[in-house]
Motif scaffolding. Sequence first.
Motif, PDB file in Angstrom:
ATOM      1  N   ASN A 438     -37.740 -23.615 -11.864  1.00 56.93           N
ATOM      2  CA  ASN A 438     -37.965 -23.974 -10.475  1.00 56.93           C
ATOM      3  C   ASN A 438     -38.547 -22.768  -9.746  1.00 56.93           C
ATOM      4  O   ASN A 438     -37.850 -21.779  -9.509  1.00 56.93           O
ATOM      5  CB  ASN A 438     -36.656 -24.425  -9.809  1.00 56.93           C
ATOM      6  CG  ASN A 438     -36.923 -25.163  -8.506  1.00 56.93           C
ATOM      7  OD1 ASN A 438     -37.592 -24.643  -7.611  1.00 56.93           O
ATOM      8  ND2 ASN A 438     -36.416 -26.378  -8.396  1.00 56.93           N
ATOM      9  N   TRP A 440     -39.373 -22.379  -6.739  1.00 59.39           N
ATOM     10  CA  TRP A 440     -38.802 -22.124  -5.423  1.00 59.39           C
ATOM     11  C   TRP A 440     -37.599 -21.195  -5.517  1.00 59.39           C
ATOM     12  O   TRP A 440     -37.371 -20.361  -4.634  1.00 59.39           O
ATOM     13  CB  TRP A 440     -38.402 -23.437  -4.751  1.00 59.39           C
ATOM     14  CG  TRP A 440     -39.564 -24.304  -4.388  1.00 59.39           C
ATOM     15  CD1 TRP A 440     -39.899 -25.500  -4.950  1.00 59.39           C
ATOM     16  CD2 TRP A 440     -40.554 -24.044  -3.395  1.00 59.39           C
ATOM     17  NE1 TRP A 440     -41.041 -26.002  -4.383  1.00 59.39           N
ATOM     18  CE2 TRP A 440     -41.465 -25.124  -3.411  1.00 59.39           C
ATOM     19  CE3 TRP A 440     -40.776 -23.011  -2.493  1.00 59.39           C
ATOM     20  CZ2 TRP A 440     -42.557 -25.188  -2.562  1.00 59.39           C
ATOM     21  CZ3 TRP A 440     -41.875 -23.073  -1.644  1.00 59.39           C
ATOM     22  CH2 TRP A 440     -42.748 -24.147  -1.686  1.00 59.39           C
ATOM     23  N   ILE A 443     -38.690 -17.530  -5.902  1.00 60.23           N
ATOM     24  CA  ILE A 443     -39.142 -16.990  -4.615  1.00 60.23           C
ATOM     25  C   ILE A 443     -37.944 -16.757  -3.705  1.00 60.23           C
ATOM     26  O   ILE A 443     -37.821 -15.694  -3.075  1.00 60.23           O
ATOM     27  CB  ILE A 443     -40.151 -17.952  -3.964  1.00 60.23           C
ATOM     28  CG1 ILE A 443     -41.377 -18.138  -4.854  1.00 60.23           C
ATOM     29  CG2 ILE A 443     -40.563 -17.435  -2.588  1.00 60.23           C
ATOM     30  CD1 ILE A 443     -42.358 -19.175  -4.341  1.00 60.23           C
ATOM     31  N   HIS A 444     -37.052 -17.727  -3.649  1.00 59.64           N
ATOM     32  CA  HIS A 444     -35.864 -17.631  -2.798  1.00 59.64           C
ATOM     33  C   HIS A 444     -35.024 -16.413  -3.156  1.00 59.64           C
ATOM     34  O   HIS A 444     -34.677 -15.596  -2.293  1.00 59.64           O
ATOM     35  CB  HIS A 444     -35.043 -18.919  -2.942  1.00 59.64           C
ATOM     36  CG  HIS A 444     -33.601 -18.770  -2.584  1.00 59.64           C
ATOM     37  ND1 HIS A 444     -33.165 -18.526  -1.298  1.00 59.64           N
ATOM     38  CD2 HIS A 444     -32.470 -18.843  -3.356  1.00 59.64           C
ATOM     39  CE1 HIS A 444     -31.840 -18.447  -1.283  1.00 59.64           C
ATOM     40  NE2 HIS A 444     -31.407 -18.633  -2.519  1.00 59.64           N
ATOM     41  N   SER A 520     -38.560 -11.689   5.893  1.00 65.16           N
ATOM     42  CA  SER A 520     -38.284 -12.001   4.487  1.00 65.16           C
ATOM     43  C   SER A 520     -36.982 -12.765   4.318  1.00 65.16           C
ATOM     44  O   SER A 520     -36.880 -13.655   3.462  1.00 65.16           O
ATOM     45  CB  SER A 520     -38.260 -10.712   3.658  1.00 65.16           C
ATOM     46  OG  SER A 520     -37.283  -9.812   4.142  1.00 65.16           O
ATOM     47  N   THR A 523     -37.731 -16.300   5.298  1.00 64.83           N
ATOM     48  CA  THR A 523     -38.486 -16.946   4.224  1.00 64.83           C
ATOM     49  C   THR A 523     -37.570 -17.312   3.059  1.00 64.83           C
ATOM     50  O   THR A 523     -37.664 -18.407   2.497  1.00 64.83           O
ATOM     51  CB  THR A 523     -39.605 -16.010   3.726  1.00 64.83           C
ATOM     52  OG1 THR A 523     -40.440 -15.644   4.832  1.00 64.83           O
ATOM     53  CG2 THR A 523     -40.439 -16.690   2.654  1.00 64.83           C
ATOM     54  N   GLY A 524     -36.672 -16.392   2.694  1.00 63.23           N
ATOM     55  CA  GLY A 524     -35.745 -16.666   1.603  1.00 63.23           C
ATOM     56  C   GLY A 524     -34.822 -17.832   1.899  1.00 63.23           C
ATOM     57  O   GLY A 524     -34.537 -18.654   1.015  1.00 63.23           O
ATOM     58  N   VAL A 526     -35.455 -20.409   3.911  1.00 61.33           N
ATOM     59  CA  VAL A 526     -36.245 -21.649   3.866  1.00 61.33           C
ATOM     60  C   VAL A 526     -36.523 -22.055   2.423  1.00 61.33           C
ATOM     61  O   VAL A 526     -36.374 -23.233   2.051  1.00 61.33           O
ATOM     62  CB  VAL A 526     -37.569 -21.474   4.645  1.00 61.33           C
ATOM     63  CG1 VAL A 526     -38.470 -22.681   4.435  1.00 61.33           C
ATOM     64  CG2 VAL A 526     -37.284 -21.272   6.127  1.00 61.33           C
ATOM     65  N   MET A 527     -36.916 -21.093   1.589  1.00 61.87           N
ATOM     66  CA  MET A 527     -37.188 -21.400   0.182  1.00 61.87           C
ATOM     67  C   MET A 527     -35.916 -21.856  -0.536  1.00 61.87           C
ATOM     68  O   MET A 527     -35.962 -22.736  -1.407  1.00 61.87           O
ATOM     69  CB  MET A 527     -37.769 -20.169  -0.525  1.00 61.87           C
ATOM     70  CG  MET A 527     -39.092 -19.708   0.037  1.00 61.87           C
ATOM     71  SD  MET A 527     -40.354 -21.017   0.067  1.00 61.87           S
ATOM     72  CE  MET A 527     -41.661 -20.227   0.972  1.00 61.87           C
ATOM     73  N   ILE A 530     -35.360 -25.486   0.309  1.00 60.78           N
ATOM     74  CA  ILE A 530     -36.261 -26.369  -0.452  1.00 60.78           C
ATOM     75  C   ILE A 530     -35.735 -26.558  -1.868  1.00 60.78           C
ATOM     76  O   ILE A 530     -35.687 -27.674  -2.389  1.00 60.78           O
ATOM     77  CB  ILE A 530     -37.686 -25.791  -0.465  1.00 60.78           C
ATOM     78  CG1 ILE A 530     -38.270 -25.772   0.950  1.00 60.78           C
ATOM     79  CG2 ILE A 530     -38.583 -26.600  -1.400  1.00 60.78           C
ATOM     80  CD1 ILE A 530     -39.603 -25.079   1.046  1.00 60.78           C
ATOM     81  N   TRP A 531     -35.328 -25.433  -2.491  1.00 60.10           N
ATOM     82  CA  TRP A 531     -34.797 -25.538  -3.856  1.00 60.10           C
ATOM     83  C   TRP A 531     -33.506 -26.351  -3.899  1.00 60.10           C
ATOM     84  O   TRP A 531     -33.300 -27.172  -4.781  1.00 60.10           O
ATOM     85  CB  TRP A 531     -34.547 -24.137  -4.410  1.00 60.10           C
ATOM     86  CG  TRP A 531     -33.701 -24.146  -5.646  1.00 60.10           C
ATOM     87  CD1 TRP A 531     -34.078 -24.512  -6.901  1.00 60.10           C
ATOM     88  CD2 TRP A 531     -32.316 -23.808  -5.722  1.00 60.10           C
ATOM     89  NE1 TRP A 531     -33.013 -24.422  -7.769  1.00 60.10           N
ATOM     90  CE2 TRP A 531     -31.927 -23.982  -7.069  1.00 60.10           C
ATOM     91  CE3 TRP A 531     -31.372 -23.364  -4.793  1.00 60.10           C
ATOM     92  CZ2 TRP A 531     -30.632 -23.731  -7.500  1.00 60.10           C
ATOM     93  CZ3 TRP A 531     -30.091 -23.109  -5.220  1.00 60.10           C
ATOM     94  CH2 TRP A 531     -29.729 -23.300  -6.556  1.00 60.10           C
TER      95      TRP A 531
END
Length: 602
Positions: A438, A440, A443-444, A520, A523-524, A526-527, A530-531
Amino acid sequence: MMTWYYLAGFFALTTYVLAVSVLAPKWRQRVVVATLLAGIGGVITYNATRQRDTVVASEFARAVDLEPIQSIVVQTNGRLKSFDSFARTMMRWVSGSRKIAGQVQAFTYLDMMFRPEAYENADVIYVKKKQIRRRLRDKLAQNDSVEMAVLDTFMDTGLISPTLLRTPVIRDELEHMEQDLIKTARPANDIQTALSVSSPMSLSRNLRIIPPPGGESKDAWYIGEDVWGPLHLDDAHDLHLAGRVPGFDGELAETLSRTWTELIAAWRAQDAETVNTLLARFAPMVRSIEPSLYPDSERIQLENTYFRYKSMTWIWIVYALTVVPLLMSVIYRWASVRRVGVAMFIFSFGLHTASLAIRWYISGRIPNSNMFEAILAASWFGGVAAFVLEFLTRKTLMRSVFFLGSACASMIASMCANFMPSTLTPDINNIMPILLHNVWLYIHTNMIIWSYCMIFMAAVTSILYLILRLGGSPPDSAVLGGAGSLIMRGKKSFITGGKATFAQVLDGATMVMMEISFISLWTGLVMGAIWADQSWGRPWGWDPKEVFALNTFIVFLILVHVRYKVRDKGLWTATLAAVGCVVMLFNWIVVNFVITGLHSYA
């Protein structure tokens, strides 16, 4: 407990040096440098003496040559480990990071399996928490046959014999502790696991060293007992051929069975010369069963070397030495010292990179799947960010500040990994299935741990600023600060004018790192949502880790808005940056190790 005293003393010394460095007049500069070097030298000396074994291994243990068996690999939890790495992992379940009787873990593993009676009354089971030790000691103190000296040693070292743990009063106490799922169930289960793992039957049946003949890399390996039969220690020559491995060469099986039988007999007789001969004969035979399934010998050797040198966590010493010239460069703006500090940081970061690259090569995956890997990866990301920020500010008064923050973060991260191996276990295991396949999640995870390191780096400059203010410095703050100081590089920017005060430089650097961590971290989060929506069917579940990550974000959200309204911008920025770091550390430490949740593996 000594580890915490040691770390507290080191932090106290560091705080003192920072305060003197910031507040002292220039005629004391040499005294500051000498004090800092003396303190770091004392820390390194203490570390060297602390790591030295106080117990000398037995003559038999010193005479046994384990080098041949180091070429054997063991399949455990779906991955192949060198025998040395496997033995370290198994013994960590039993005795933590401590060595038993000065023996290497590989020797102790074999000795426990072949001579279990030698360890029944030996202090080999490690009980980590002090309060659990106290409860067990109080129960054992009711038994007049147990000497108080034994209990005092247990309280000091945390090591206790299996015989004492199997007494009825302790068995009852452990059963009672298992009822409390929040406070004592986990340490009680750890003790039960240690007792189980240390049994010769468990040690023998975890030894999956027989690759399937003609098999594939994903196939399960066989335990040794499938070839030479169950472990019988009363009469080692009673071992019989099990013959439960399909396609196994009968003649090779007979030879392996006979060699294993003779090895047990020689080991129990403490005949080191015969043991060495048999080990040298045994290892090549095991490797010859299915050579295509064996990893490269270079990888096995590298894994052995990596763990033999403490997973390279000693690089904290190099980072600590790097802090000295960088701190002097930031405070006194010495150009020559800055060049030395930058060169030392590049060298330290190179070692840091090498340690992660080696771990990546050994594990076959990105090294950020547990706490040990996460803190080292996070500090490495902080180093990458420091290089980028130093390049952008190379002609400004903020040069060296980001290298200093990164060096401090990497030093602390490596110190924690070095001095707390029972908490931050360096063992390499497969990544959890839920974390696989995955993009996402990758990135997360990386964005979150990068933001955490930037938060810590911002805390370094904010603490320096607070020390400066406590020393009577005026309420200076950056004219632009933050990302604006990197974008608007005209004549009005304090970072290019050469006339900014030290407080303004610290405040501007804090704002730069704070804004990066703010973005950052957002962003983490939000990612991660999503995951989570893809994996668990919902983007948010109020898990403790999620909640405190959000709390950290809220602290910096408050900081961004407060800075625009308050008059003493520098003081409030530094204070909230330090508070945000505390919340972040609470999230990483307390939530991970005390509070159970969906993110307990992170």
